[in-house]
Design a protein around this motif. Structure first.
Motif, PDB file in Angstrom:
ATOM      1  N   LEU A  60       0.825  -1.205   0.000  1.00 31.69           N
ATOM      2  CA  LEU A  60       0.000   0.000   0.000  1.00 31.69           C
ATOM      3  C   LEU A  60       0.862   1.258   0.000  1.00 31.69           C
ATOM      4  O   LEU A  60       0.534   2.255  -0.655  1.00 31.69           O
ATOM      5  N   ILE A  61       1.985   1.200   0.726  1.00 28.92           N
ATOM      6  CA  ILE A  61       2.856   2.375   0.832  1.00 28.92           C
ATOM      7  C   ILE A  61       3.718   2.549  -0.413  1.00 28.92           C
ATOM      8  O   ILE A  61       3.716   3.616  -1.045  1.00 28.92           O
ATOM      9  N   TYR A  62       4.463   1.496  -0.777  1.00 28.39           N
ATOM     10  CA  TYR A  62       5.482   1.662  -1.806  1.00 28.39           C
ATOM     11  C   TYR A  62       4.980   1.452  -3.231  1.00 28.39           C
ATOM     12  O   TYR A  62       5.602   1.939  -4.176  1.00 28.39           O
ATOM     13  N   ARG A  63       3.902   0.720  -3.409  1.00 22.87           N
ATOM     14  CA  ARG A  63       3.311   0.619  -4.734  1.00 22.87           C
ATOM     15  C   ARG A  63       2.010   1.406  -4.810  1.00 22.87           C
ATOM     16  O   ARG A  63       1.770   2.127  -5.787  1.00 22.87           O
ATOM     17  N   GLY A  64       1.171   1.321  -3.798  1.00 19.85           N
ATOM     18  CA  GLY A  64      -0.103   2.021  -3.848  1.00 19.85           C
ATOM     19  C   GLY A  64       0.027   3.527  -3.765  1.00 19.85           C
ATOM     20  O   GLY A  64      -0.725   4.258  -4.387  1.00 19.85           O
ATOM     21  N   VAL A  65       0.998   4.014  -2.990  1.00 22.87           N
ATOM     22  CA  VAL A  65       1.173   5.464  -2.826  1.00 22.87           C
ATOM     23  C   VAL A  65       2.401   5.959  -3.599  1.00 22.87           C
ATOM     24  O   VAL A  65       2.289   6.776  -4.508  1.00 22.87           O
ATOM     25  N   LEU A  66       3.593   5.462  -3.255  1.00 27.43           N
ATOM     26  CA  LEU A  66       4.822   6.011  -3.827  1.00 27.43           C
ATOM     27  C   LEU A  66       4.917   5.761  -5.329  1.00 27.43           C
ATOM     28  O   LEU A  66       5.185   6.692  -6.107  1.00 27.43           O
ATOM     29  N   LEU A  67       4.739   4.528  -5.768  1.00 28.46           N
ATOM     30  CA  LEU A  67       4.890   4.217  -7.187  1.00 28.46           C
ATOM     31  C   LEU A  67       3.910   5.004  -8.039  1.00 28.46           C
ATOM     32  O   LEU A  67       4.274   5.559  -9.080  1.00 28.46           O
ATOM     33  N   SER A  68       2.661   5.064  -7.601  1.00 26.25           N
ATOM     34  CA  SER A  68       1.663   5.784  -8.395  1.00 26.25           C
ATOM     35  C   SER A  68       1.921   7.292  -8.371  1.00 26.25           C
ATOM     36  O   SER A  68       1.631   7.993  -9.340  1.00 26.25           O
ATOM     37  N   ARG A  69       2.486   7.804  -7.281  1.00 24.58           N
ATOM     38  CA  ARG A  69       2.822   9.230  -7.210  1.00 24.58           C
ATOM     39  C   ARG A  69       3.978   9.564  -8.138  1.00 24.58           C
ATOM     40  O   ARG A  69       4.063  10.663  -8.685  1.00 24.58           O
ATOM     41  N   LEU A  70       4.879   8.600  -8.352  1.00 24.87           N
ATOM     42  CA  LEU A  70       6.021   8.801  -9.236  1.00 24.87           C
ATOM     43  C   LEU A  70       5.694   8.479 -10.691  1.00 24.87           C
ATOM     44  O   LEU A  70       6.463   8.845 -11.590  1.00 24.87           O
ATOM     45  N   ARG A  71       4.591   7.814 -10.941  1.00 21.52           N
ATOM     46  CA  ARG A  71       4.254   7.347 -12.295  1.00 21.52           C
ATOM     47  C   ARG A  71       4.230   8.469 -13.343  1.00 21.52           C
ATOM     48  O   ARG A  71       4.696   8.253 -14.478  1.00 21.52           O
ATOM     49  N   PRO A  72       3.737   9.660 -13.040  1.00 19.16           N
ATOM     50  CA  PRO A  72       3.739  10.721 -14.060  1.00 19.16           C
ATOM     51  C   PRO A  72       5.123  11.124 -14.537  1.00 19.16           C
ATOM     52  O   PRO A  72       5.257  11.761 -15.587  1.00 19.16           O
ATOM     53  N   TYR A  73       6.174  10.754 -13.778  1.00 18.44           N
ATOM     54  CA  TYR A  73       7.529  11.092 -14.181  1.00 18.44           C
ATOM     55  C   TYR A  73       8.144  10.014 -15.083  1.00 18.44           C
ATOM     56  O   TYR A  73       9.310  10.124 -15.457  1.00 18.44           O
ATOM     57  N   GLY A  74       7.360   8.995 -15.417  1.00 17.40           N
ATOM     58  CA  GLY A  74       7.835   7.904 -16.261  1.00 17.40           C
ATOM     59  C   GLY A  74       7.781   6.593 -15.507  1.00 17.40           C
ATOM     60  O   GLY A  74       8.183   6.516 -14.334  1.00 17.40           O
ATOM     61  N   ALA A  75       7.282   5.549 -16.162  1.00 15.30           N
ATOM     62  CA  ALA A  75       7.096   4.261 -15.491  1.00 15.30           C
ATOM     63  C   ALA A  75       8.418   3.661 -15.018  1.00 15.30           C
ATOM     64  O   ALA A  75       8.521   3.148 -13.901  1.00 15.30           O
ATOM     65  N   LEU A  76       9.447   3.715 -15.876  1.00 15.66           N
ATOM     66  CA  LEU A  76      10.742   3.128 -15.507  1.00 15.66           C
ATOM     67  C   LEU A  76      11.371   3.876 -14.345  1.00 15.66           C
ATOM     68  O   LEU A  76      11.913   3.259 -13.412  1.00 15.66           O
ATOM     69  N   PHE A  77      11.322   5.195 -14.368  1.00 15.35           N
ATOM     70  CA  PHE A  77      11.848   6.012 -13.271  1.00 15.35           C
ATOM     71  C   PHE A  77      11.106   5.692 -11.965  1.00 15.35           C
ATOM     72  O   PHE A  77      11.727   5.520 -10.913  1.00 15.35           O
ATOM     73  N   ALA A  78       9.777   5.603 -12.050  1.00 18.20           N
ATOM     74  CA  ALA A  78       8.963   5.304 -10.869  1.00 18.20           C
ATOM     75  C   ALA A  78       9.292   3.921 -10.323  1.00 18.20           C
ATOM     76  O   ALA A  78       9.398   3.726  -9.103  1.00 18.20           O
ATOM     77  N   LEU A  79       9.481   2.964 -11.223  1.00 19.44           N
ATOM     78  CA  LEU A  79       9.765   1.589 -10.810  1.00 19.44           C
ATOM     79  C   LEU A  79      11.099   1.497 -10.080  1.00 19.44           C
ATOM     80  O   LEU A  79      11.198   0.885  -9.015  1.00 19.44           O
ATOM     81  N   VAL A  80      12.129   2.121 -10.633  1.00 14.64           N
ATOM     82  CA  VAL A  80      13.467   2.029 -10.046  1.00 14.64           C
ATOM     83  C   VAL A  80      13.548   2.788  -8.722  1.00 14.64           C
ATOM     84  O   VAL A  80      14.043   2.257  -7.717  1.00 14.64           O
ATOM     85  N   LEU A  81      13.060   4.026  -8.695  1.00 16.47           N
ATOM     86  CA  LEU A  81      13.180   4.827  -7.483  1.00 16.47           C
ATOM     87  C   LEU A  81      12.356   4.236  -6.340  1.00 16.47           C
ATOM     88  O   LEU A  81      12.824   4.179  -5.196  1.00 16.47           O
ATOM     89  N   SER A  82      11.143   3.778  -6.612  1.00  9.31           N
ATOM     90  CA  SER A  82      10.318   3.186  -5.556  1.00  9.31           C
ATOM     91  C   SER A  82      10.943   1.900  -5.039  1.00  9.31           C
ATOM     92  O   SER A  82      10.862   1.607  -3.834  1.00  9.31           O
ATOM     93  N   SER A  83      11.615   1.132  -5.910  1.00  4.94           N
ATOM     94  CA  SER A  83      12.271  -0.104  -5.473  1.00  4.94           C
ATOM     95  C   SER A  83      13.486   0.189  -4.602  1.00  4.94           C
ATOM     96  O   SER A  83      13.745  -0.517  -3.628  1.00  4.94           O
ATOM     97  N   ILE A  84      14.240   1.226  -4.954  1.00  2.19           N
ATOM     98  CA  ILE A  84      15.386   1.622  -4.129  1.00  2.19           C
ATOM     99  C   ILE A  84      14.917   2.045  -2.737  1.00  2.19           C
ATOM    100  O   ILE A  84      15.486   1.625  -1.715  1.00  2.19           O
ATOM    101  N   CYS A  85      13.879   2.861  -2.682  1.00  6.00           N
ATOM    102  CA  CYS A  85      13.342   3.306  -1.394  1.00  6.00           C
ATOM    103  C   CYS A  85      12.808   2.125  -0.598  1.00  6.00           C
ATOM    104  O   CYS A  85      12.969   2.057   0.633  1.00  6.00           O
TER     105      CYS A  85
END
Length: 290
Positions: free
Chosen positions: A138-163
């Protein structure tokens, strides 16, 4: 939404994620031990209370509800992602002795920040195999990943995984979690958040059961061997099949009509505060001088 509004919103998100780490550490290390709460119950309670700021942010912003309808995952796709997740975990486990040698060469020693297997209990099993995966997704995919999605799917995927990996505050567990985060994030982007939750629950449950299978004699060792070999075989065959297919860029990775620049997110000071804090605490909790 203006750039200033987006930056304020992203700063709030990173502040909530920093609060998540800080509250969890304070509750588990300082508050609950003074209340003589058992370690397993303290871990569960700390996770629930620390999650509140991020989940409240997600509830107010409703980031995941704004996503378009996703593709329904098939059983074959979920099996492949599960096999890939288990293979990543196996690779990290097999790499541990080599990494330990490198650390010893540098005069350091790695120690797990997680509870030892001997301290495992039903309450901790509920947290690791059910509640923890749900909260973390819920936190890292439901909130963080979707919040980063407008900046690009690959960018959102990598940064949310690092966090996600840094949040575990454990060197080897964090490395494994970072790789697994790529799998769960892919499942969330292409399929749905429930798909990512199911994969996370399955991965944690099997990882928890592996030490028990080692102690179950010949039958347990045979099941363990089948799980490890089967996961590797599924991951290998699935990857070869994907590589052999010549398909256009997948829809979940496609560029939006007016994507935001990743540099705008990377310029947020609170992002780097979160990364530096979690990195520093991971090193402090995991490494000791020889």
């Amino acid at each position: 939404m203006t750039l200033l509004q987006r930056r304020l919103g992203s700063s709030t998100l990173w502040f909530c994620l920093l609060a998540y780490s800080v509250i969890f550490i304070l509750l588990q290390r300082l508050v609950f031990p003074r209340l003589h709460l058992p370690a397993d119950a303290a871990t569960l309670a700390s996770a629930c209370l620390a999650s509140f700021p991020v989940l409240l942010y997600g509830r107010i912003q409703s980031p995941w509800s704004s996503r378009s309808a996703a593709e329904r995952p098939g059983a074959t796709a979920l099996l492949y992602l599960f096999g890939l997740d288990m293979t990543f975990k196996l690779v990290v486990s097999l790499s541990t002795p080599g990494l330990d040698s490198l650390l010893r060469f540098a005069g350091l020693s790695a120690q797990p920040a997680a509870a030892p297997e001997s301290a495992f209990s039903p309450i901790l099993a509920i947290y690791v195999c059910l509640l923890g995966p749900v909260l973390e997704e819920l936190i890292y995919r439901g909130v963080l990943l979707s919040r980063l999605r407008p900046y690009g799917a690959l960018f959102a995927l990598v940064l949310s995984s690092i966090c996600f990996g840094l949040m575990h505050h454990d060197l080897y567990q964090g490395l494994s979690a970072c790789l697994s985060g790529l799998i769960y994030g892919y499942a969330a982007l292409r399929y749905s958040l429930p798909a990512a939750i199911c994969l996370h629950i399955a991965g944690n449950t099997v990882s928890t059961a592996l030490p028990l299978l080692k102690e179950a004699g010949t039958a347990g060792s045979l099941i363990l061997l089948c799980l490890v070999f089967g996961s590797f075989l599924v991951a290998l065959l699935g990857t070869l099949l994907l590589v052999s297919r010549k398909k256009k860029q997948p829809r979940w990775l496609s560029t939006q009509s007016s994507p935001l620049r990743p540099a705008n997110m990377l310029s947020s000071p609170m992002l780097w505060v979160v990364i530096l804090f979690d990195t520093a605490y991971t090193l402090k909790a995991s490494l000791t001088l020889l």
